[in-house]
Design a protein around this motif. Sequence first.
Motif, PDB file in Angstrom:
ATOM      1  N   VAL A 215       0.844  -1.203   0.000  1.00 15.16           N
ATOM      2  CA  VAL A 215       0.000   0.000   0.000  1.00 15.16           C
ATOM      3  C   VAL A 215       0.878   1.251   0.000  1.00 15.16           C
ATOM      4  O   VAL A 215       0.670   2.176  -0.788  1.00 15.16           O
ATOM      5  CB  VAL A 215      -0.941   0.020   1.227  1.00 15.16           C
ATOM      6  N   VAL A 216       1.876   1.262   0.889  1.00 19.82           N
ATOM      7  CA  VAL A 216       2.760   2.423   1.010  1.00 19.82           C
ATOM      8  C   VAL A 216       3.509   2.687  -0.292  1.00 19.82           C
ATOM      9  O   VAL A 216       3.725   3.832  -0.691  1.00 19.82           O
ATOM     10  CB  VAL A 216       3.751   2.223   2.181  1.00 19.82           C
ATOM     11  N   GLN A 217       3.898   1.612  -0.981  1.00 22.67           N
ATOM     12  CA  GLN A 217       4.645   1.756  -2.234  1.00 22.67           C
ATOM     13  C   GLN A 217       3.737   1.973  -3.444  1.00 22.67           C
ATOM     14  O   GLN A 217       4.211   2.055  -4.577  1.00 22.67           O
ATOM     15  CB  GLN A 217       5.515   0.519  -2.452  1.00 22.67           C
ATOM     16  N   GLY A 218       2.427   2.062  -3.208  1.00 22.52           N
ATOM     17  CA  GLY A 218       1.501   2.353  -4.296  1.00 22.52           C
ATOM     18  C   GLY A 218       1.251   1.200  -5.243  1.00 22.52           C
ATOM     19  O   GLY A 218       0.866   1.413  -6.395  1.00 22.52           O
ATOM     20  N   LYS A 219       1.437  -0.035  -4.786  1.00 20.61           N
ATOM     21  CA  LYS A 219       1.272  -1.202  -5.654  1.00 20.61           C
ATOM     22  C   LYS A 219      -0.177  -1.682  -5.735  1.00 20.61           C
ATOM     23  O   LYS A 219      -0.495  -2.552  -6.539  1.00 20.61           O
ATOM     24  CB  LYS A 219       2.160  -2.349  -5.162  1.00 20.61           C
ATOM     25  N   ILE A 220      -1.049  -1.141  -4.893  1.00 24.11           N
ATOM     26  CA  ILE A 220      -2.439  -1.586  -4.840  1.00 24.11           C
ATOM     27  C   ILE A 220      -3.348  -0.442  -5.266  1.00 24.11           C
ATOM     28  O   ILE A 220      -3.103   0.722  -4.934  1.00 24.11           O
ATOM     29  CB  ILE A 220      -2.809  -2.058  -3.418  1.00 24.11           C
ATOM     30  N   ASN A 221      -4.395  -0.775  -6.002  1.00 21.51           N
ATOM     31  CA  ASN A 221      -5.342   0.223  -6.482  1.00 21.51           C
ATOM     32  C   ASN A 221      -5.878   1.072  -5.336  1.00 21.51           C
ATOM     33  O   ASN A 221      -6.302   0.547  -4.312  1.00 21.51           O
ATOM     34  CB  ASN A 221      -6.510  -0.483  -7.184  1.00 21.51           C
TER      35      ASN A 221
END
Length: 294
Positions: A215-221
């Motif tokens: 989530v922190v790395q922006g890998k999830i929508n």
Amino acid sequence: MLKKSLFSKGKNDDLYHVIHKVPYGDSPYVKAKHAQLVDKDPETAITLFWKAINVGDKVDSALKDMAVVMKQLDRAEEAIEAIKSFRHLCSKHSQESLDNVLIDLYKKCGRVEEQIELLKRKLRLIYQGGAFNGKPTKTARSHGKKFQVSVKQESARLLGNLGWAYMQKTNYMMAEVVFKKAQMIDSDANKACNLVLCLIKQSRFEEASLILDDVVQGKINGSSDSKSRKRANELLEELNDKIPQQEFSVDLLGLDDGLMKGLDQVLNAFGGSNRSKRLPIFEEISSFRDQLAC
């Protein structure tokens, strides 16, 4: 000159209805919407919604709108009883939206068991092929805007709500299974954060940290959403406080091999194609209900 004046009046009337989002006419339902949206008089609006229901004026909308106004006035219990008593007067197509209102009302009242049962019923309807009137998508509305929702998205949304309801009952093992199934169908940052919290509650901090990293790395929508970022940072702080104080082992968590194998079987059963209309969550979970109970 008179024609131009009438044209201007008609144009102003149209603008008035667009701005205030009230329908045309002088019926009880129209008066109720005017009281609700223009006069900001919820008590009068409820009285007029009741009148609309009694005379058969737009009963579907009147019942749903009245329940929403009652909820705003902290009369959620009364709203629940109203829907249960009068939904039989409403069309078949309105039942789904009434269920959605009921779920919110149950949540407001803390009636978690009824919320869970209704969410399960809606999920059963989906996997039996009875949702959306047999269509793959439906038109939904939020904040005045219309958009399309797929069966896949609706399934994941309902599972996410079901997982959160299990969280309220502190049934974290069941909540974990449901959250993971929701993520398999249609992942997003909000459900990921709920799963992280669920794992934290079970003292499974390393697993929680791996998901939170995505989530922190922006890998999830949806990871870039401000609310998701804020919540992820709060969970990260909580994890940082807990991780140094714990040793990670199956023995510490109190989970035996049989339980872990049972969970693996449940999740493997959920790993099939999302194209199927059936969501076997209830049959699969019931097989391991005794193992999952904490």
